[in-house]
Design a protein around this motif. Structure first.
Motif, PDB file in Angstrom:
ATOM      1  N   LYS A 249      35.960  11.284  14.553  1.00  0.00           N
ATOM      2  CA  LYS A 249      37.404  11.177  14.363  1.00  0.00           C
ATOM      3  C   LYS A 249      38.042  12.550  14.549  1.00  0.00           C
ATOM      4  O   LYS A 249      37.426  13.577  14.279  1.00  0.00           O
ATOM      5  CB  LYS A 249      37.731  10.668  12.967  1.00  0.00           C
ATOM      6  CG  LYS A 249      37.237   9.268  12.701  1.00  0.00           C
ATOM      7  CD  LYS A 249      37.582   8.843  11.296  1.00  0.00           C
ATOM      8  CE  LYS A 249      36.994   7.489  10.984  1.00  0.00           C
ATOM      9  NZ  LYS A 249      37.228   7.100   9.611  1.00  0.00           N
ATOM     10  N   ASN A 250      39.288  12.541  14.986  1.00  0.00           N
ATOM     11  CA  ASN A 250      40.081  13.760  15.153  1.00  0.00           C
ATOM     12  C   ASN A 250      39.415  14.784  16.075  1.00  0.00           C
ATOM     13  O   ASN A 250      39.472  15.981  15.832  1.00  0.00           O
ATOM     14  CB  ASN A 250      40.393  14.401  13.794  1.00  0.00           C
ATOM     15  CG  ASN A 250      41.164  13.471  12.896  1.00  0.00           C
ATOM     16  OD1 ASN A 250      41.959  12.663  13.371  1.00  0.00           O
ATOM     17  ND2 ASN A 250      40.927  13.555  11.604  1.00  0.00           N
ATOM     18  N   THR A 251      38.786  14.306  17.132  1.00  0.00           N
ATOM     19  CA  THR A 251      38.193  15.204  18.109  1.00  0.00           C
ATOM     20  C   THR A 251      39.303  15.803  18.975  1.00  0.00           C
ATOM     21  O   THR A 251      40.428  15.283  19.014  1.00  0.00           O
ATOM     22  CB  THR A 251      37.189  14.466  19.002  1.00  0.00           C
ATOM     23  OG1 THR A 251      37.871  13.420  19.704  1.00  0.00           O
ATOM     24  CG2 THR A 251      36.051  13.875  18.180  1.00  0.00           C
ATOM     25  N   LYS A 252      39.003  16.875  19.668  1.00  0.00           N
ATOM     26  CA  LYS A 252      40.010  17.533  20.499  1.00  0.00           C
ATOM     27  C   LYS A 252      40.566  16.600  21.573  1.00  0.00           C
ATOM     28  O   LYS A 252      41.794  16.513  21.740  1.00  0.00           O
ATOM     29  CB  LYS A 252      39.429  18.804  21.123  1.00  0.00           C
ATOM     30  CG  LYS A 252      40.451  19.615  21.864  1.00  0.00           C
ATOM     31  CD  LYS A 252      39.871  20.909  22.376  1.00  0.00           C
ATOM     32  CE  LYS A 252      40.927  21.684  23.148  1.00  0.00           C
ATOM     33  NZ  LYS A 252      40.377  22.931  23.689  1.00  0.00           N
ATOM     34  N   PRO A 253      39.716  15.861  22.328  1.00  0.00           N
ATOM     35  CA  PRO A 253      40.280  14.932  23.318  1.00  0.00           C
ATOM     36  C   PRO A 253      41.161  13.858  22.677  1.00  0.00           C
ATOM     37  O   PRO A 253      42.216  13.496  23.216  1.00  0.00           O
ATOM     38  CB  PRO A 253      39.047  14.299  23.972  1.00  0.00           C
ATOM     39  CG  PRO A 253      37.945  15.258  23.730  1.00  0.00           C
ATOM     40  CD  PRO A 253      38.257  15.921  22.425  1.00  0.00           C
ATOM     41  N   GLU A 254      40.759  13.365  21.512  1.00  0.00           N
ATOM     42  CA  GLU A 254      41.563  12.346  20.829  1.00  0.00           C
ATOM     43  C   GLU A 254      42.912  12.923  20.399  1.00  0.00           C
ATOM     44  O   GLU A 254      43.951  12.255  20.530  1.00  0.00           O
ATOM     45  CB  GLU A 254      40.803  11.819  19.608  1.00  0.00           C
ATOM     46  CG  GLU A 254      41.503  10.694  18.903  1.00  0.00           C
ATOM     47  CD  GLU A 254      40.755  10.203  17.678  1.00  0.00           C
ATOM     48  OE1 GLU A 254      41.415   9.630  16.801  1.00  0.00           O
ATOM     49  OE2 GLU A 254      39.529  10.405  17.599  1.00  0.00           O
ATOM     50  N   MET A 255      42.925  14.147  19.915  1.00  0.00           N
ATOM     51  CA  MET A 255      44.177  14.773  19.492  1.00  0.00           C
ATOM     52  C   MET A 255      45.118  14.980  20.689  1.00  0.00           C
ATOM     53  O   MET A 255      46.332  14.819  20.560  1.00  0.00           O
ATOM     54  CB  MET A 255      43.900  16.110  18.799  1.00  0.00           C
ATOM     55  CG  MET A 255      43.129  15.969  17.501  1.00  0.00           C
ATOM     56  SD  MET A 255      43.945  14.934  16.286  1.00  0.00           S
ATOM     57  CE  MET A 255      45.288  15.965  15.796  1.00  0.00           C
ATOM     58  N   ILE A 256      44.569  15.307  21.845  1.00  0.00           N
ATOM     59  CA  ILE A 256      45.387  15.478  23.054  1.00  0.00           C
ATOM     60  C   ILE A 256      46.062  14.155  23.410  1.00  0.00           C
ATOM     61  O   ILE A 256      47.270  14.119  23.692  1.00  0.00           O
ATOM     62  CB  ILE A 256      44.520  15.991  24.221  1.00  0.00           C
ATOM     63  CG1 ILE A 256      44.081  17.427  23.957  1.00  0.00           C
ATOM     64  CG2 ILE A 256      45.265  15.882  25.551  1.00  0.00           C
ATOM     65  CD1 ILE A 256      43.013  17.934  24.912  1.00  0.00           C
ATOM     66  N   VAL A 257      45.310  13.060  23.374  1.00  0.00           N
ATOM     67  CA  VAL A 257      45.874  11.741  23.704  1.00  0.00           C
ATOM     68  C   VAL A 257      46.900  11.347  22.653  1.00  0.00           C
ATOM     69  O   VAL A 257      47.992  10.857  22.988  1.00  0.00           O
ATOM     70  CB  VAL A 257      44.758  10.681  23.819  1.00  0.00           C
ATOM     71  CG1 VAL A 257      45.346   9.293  23.967  1.00  0.00           C
ATOM     72  CG2 VAL A 257      43.853  10.993  24.997  1.00  0.00           C
ATOM     73  N   ARG A 258      46.595  11.569  21.392  1.00  0.00           N
ATOM     74  CA  ARG A 258      47.528  11.205  20.319  1.00  0.00           C
ATOM     75  C   ARG A 258      48.851  11.950  20.458  1.00  0.00           C
ATOM     76  O   ARG A 258      49.931  11.347  20.378  1.00  0.00           O
ATOM     77  CB  ARG A 258      46.891  11.487  18.958  1.00  0.00           C
ATOM     78  CG  ARG A 258      45.847  10.457  18.594  1.00  0.00           C
ATOM     79  CD  ARG A 258      44.944  10.839  17.466  1.00  0.00           C
ATOM     80  NE  ARG A 258      45.588  11.371  16.288  1.00  0.00           N
ATOM     81  CZ  ARG A 258      44.911  11.729  15.192  1.00  0.00           C
ATOM     82  NH1 ARG A 258      43.603  11.594  15.141  1.00  0.00           N
ATOM     83  NH2 ARG A 258      45.539  12.216  14.154  1.00  0.00           N
ATOM     84  N   LYS A 259      48.788  13.250  20.677  1.00  0.00           N
ATOM     85  CA  LYS A 259      50.026  14.040  20.814  1.00  0.00           C
ATOM     86  C   LYS A 259      50.798  13.629  22.060  1.00  0.00           C
ATOM     87  O   LYS A 259      52.032  13.558  22.034  1.00  0.00           O
ATOM     88  CB  LYS A 259      49.695  15.530  20.858  1.00  0.00           C
ATOM     89  CG  LYS A 259      49.284  16.074  19.514  1.00  0.00           C
ATOM     90  CD  LYS A 259      48.940  17.545  19.587  1.00  0.00           C
ATOM     91  CE  LYS A 259      48.466  18.033  18.234  1.00  0.00           C
ATOM     92  NZ  LYS A 259      48.098  19.466  18.265  1.00  0.00           N
ATOM     93  N   GLY A 260      50.082  13.357  23.154  1.00  0.00           N
ATOM     94  CA  GLY A 260      50.747  12.941  24.387  1.00  0.00           C
ATOM     95  C   GLY A 260      51.462  11.607  24.233  1.00  0.00           C
ATOM     96  O   GLY A 260      52.589  11.437  24.700  1.00  0.00           O
ATOM     97  N   LEU A 261      50.812  10.645  23.572  1.00  0.00           N
ATOM     98  CA  LEU A 261      51.437   9.335  23.375  1.00  0.00           C
ATOM     99  C   LEU A 261      52.604   9.429  22.396  1.00  0.00           C
ATOM    100  O   LEU A 261      53.658   8.826  22.607  1.00  0.00           O
ATOM    101  CB  LEU A 261      50.411   8.319  22.878  1.00  0.00           C
ATOM    102  CG  LEU A 261      49.387   7.849  23.901  1.00  0.00           C
ATOM    103  CD1 LEU A 261      48.392   6.905  23.249  1.00  0.00           C
ATOM    104  CD2 LEU A 261      50.061   7.164  25.064  1.00  0.00           C
ATOM    105  N   TRP A 262      52.421  10.190  21.311  1.00  0.00           N
ATOM    106  CA  TRP A 262      53.476  10.305  20.297  1.00  0.00           C
ATOM    107  C   TRP A 262      54.725  10.938  20.905  1.00  0.00           C
ATOM    108  O   TRP A 262      55.847  10.488  20.647  1.00  0.00           O
ATOM    109  CB  TRP A 262      52.985  11.125  19.112  1.00  0.00           C
ATOM    110  CG  TRP A 262      53.895  11.058  17.946  1.00  0.00           C
ATOM    111  CD1 TRP A 262      54.937  11.882  17.652  1.00  0.00           C
ATOM    112  CD2 TRP A 262      53.878  10.080  16.902  1.00  0.00           C
ATOM    113  NE1 TRP A 262      55.550  11.492  16.499  1.00  0.00           N
ATOM    114  CE2 TRP A 262      54.921  10.387  16.011  1.00  0.00           C
ATOM    115  CE3 TRP A 262      53.062   8.982  16.633  1.00  0.00           C
ATOM    116  CZ2 TRP A 262      55.174   9.638  14.873  1.00  0.00           C
ATOM    117  CZ3 TRP A 262      53.321   8.242  15.495  1.00  0.00           C
ATOM    118  CH2 TRP A 262      54.362   8.566  14.630  1.00  0.00           C
ATOM    119  N   SER A 263      54.549  11.962  21.735  1.00  0.00           N
ATOM    120  CA  SER A 263      55.703  12.630  22.343  1.00  0.00           C
ATOM    121  C   SER A 263      56.423  11.727  23.338  1.00  0.00           C
ATOM    122  O   SER A 263      57.601  11.939  23.622  1.00  0.00           O
ATOM    123  CB  SER A 263      55.264  13.925  23.033  1.00  0.00           C
ATOM    124  OG  SER A 263      54.464  13.642  24.159  1.00  0.00           O
TER     125      SER A 263
END
Length: 163
Positions: A7-21
């Motif tokens: 959970k909360n891996t760097k690739p996952e955080m990139i996707v999460r921030k991209g989708l949220w924005s």
């Protein structure tokens, strides 16, 4: 392997921030769905899996198990790693089949697709795919306008009660 987090891996955080924005809202690691998807977008009935290339055997043929561009299988204890990656790939396929049977769309984002040179293109493609899914699922059923022959046999509202 205890230091490897799911959970909360760097690739996952990139996707999460991209989708949220881009205005997409999601839930994390839904426990009731098969495979515990990394991101769940209920509005779009879509599950997103953010996979590491090594752990999920990106671009590796299940039968041959040769190295690929983004996934190198270790030379030491090779049988163990091949068996582990094979199990992971098979489990991923089964989870996606079960999700599809439940009516969910599955999207897999690979770690190598999130490198800085490809990141923006991948996130745009992901947003485009989500919007396309939503439009297809929420398509309005359009009734065609009646033809002229059908209109002639129909009574007008003023003619109904007058004789």
């Amino acid at each position: 392997m205890a230091a490897i987090h799911s959970k909360n891996t760097k690739p996952e955080m990139i996707v999460r921030k991209g989708l949220w924005s881009r205005g997409f809202r999601y839930r994390l690691n839904h426990k009731r769905l098969p495979g515990h998807p990394d991101l769940v977008l209920r509005k779009y009935r879509t599950c997103i899996f953010v996979n590491g290339c090594f752990w999920h055997g990106h671009m590796i043929d299940i039968k041959a198990f040769e190295n690929s561009e983004c996934c190198k299988i270790p030379k030491t204890n090779r049988e163990f790693w091949v068996a582990k990656i094979r199990r992971n790939k098979e489990r991923d396929k089964e989870d996606q089949k079960r999700l599809a049977a439940m009516g969910w769309h599955c999207i897999t984002v690979w770690e190598c697709e999130l490198k800085p040179s490809k990141r923006e293109e991948t996130l745009k493609s992901l947003a485009f795919t989500l919007n396309k899914i939503w439009l297809e699922d929420h398509q309005a059923i359009v009734k065609p306008y009646p033809k002229l022959e059908e209109e002639e046999g129909m009574l007008k509202a003023a003619e109904d009660g007058i004789k």
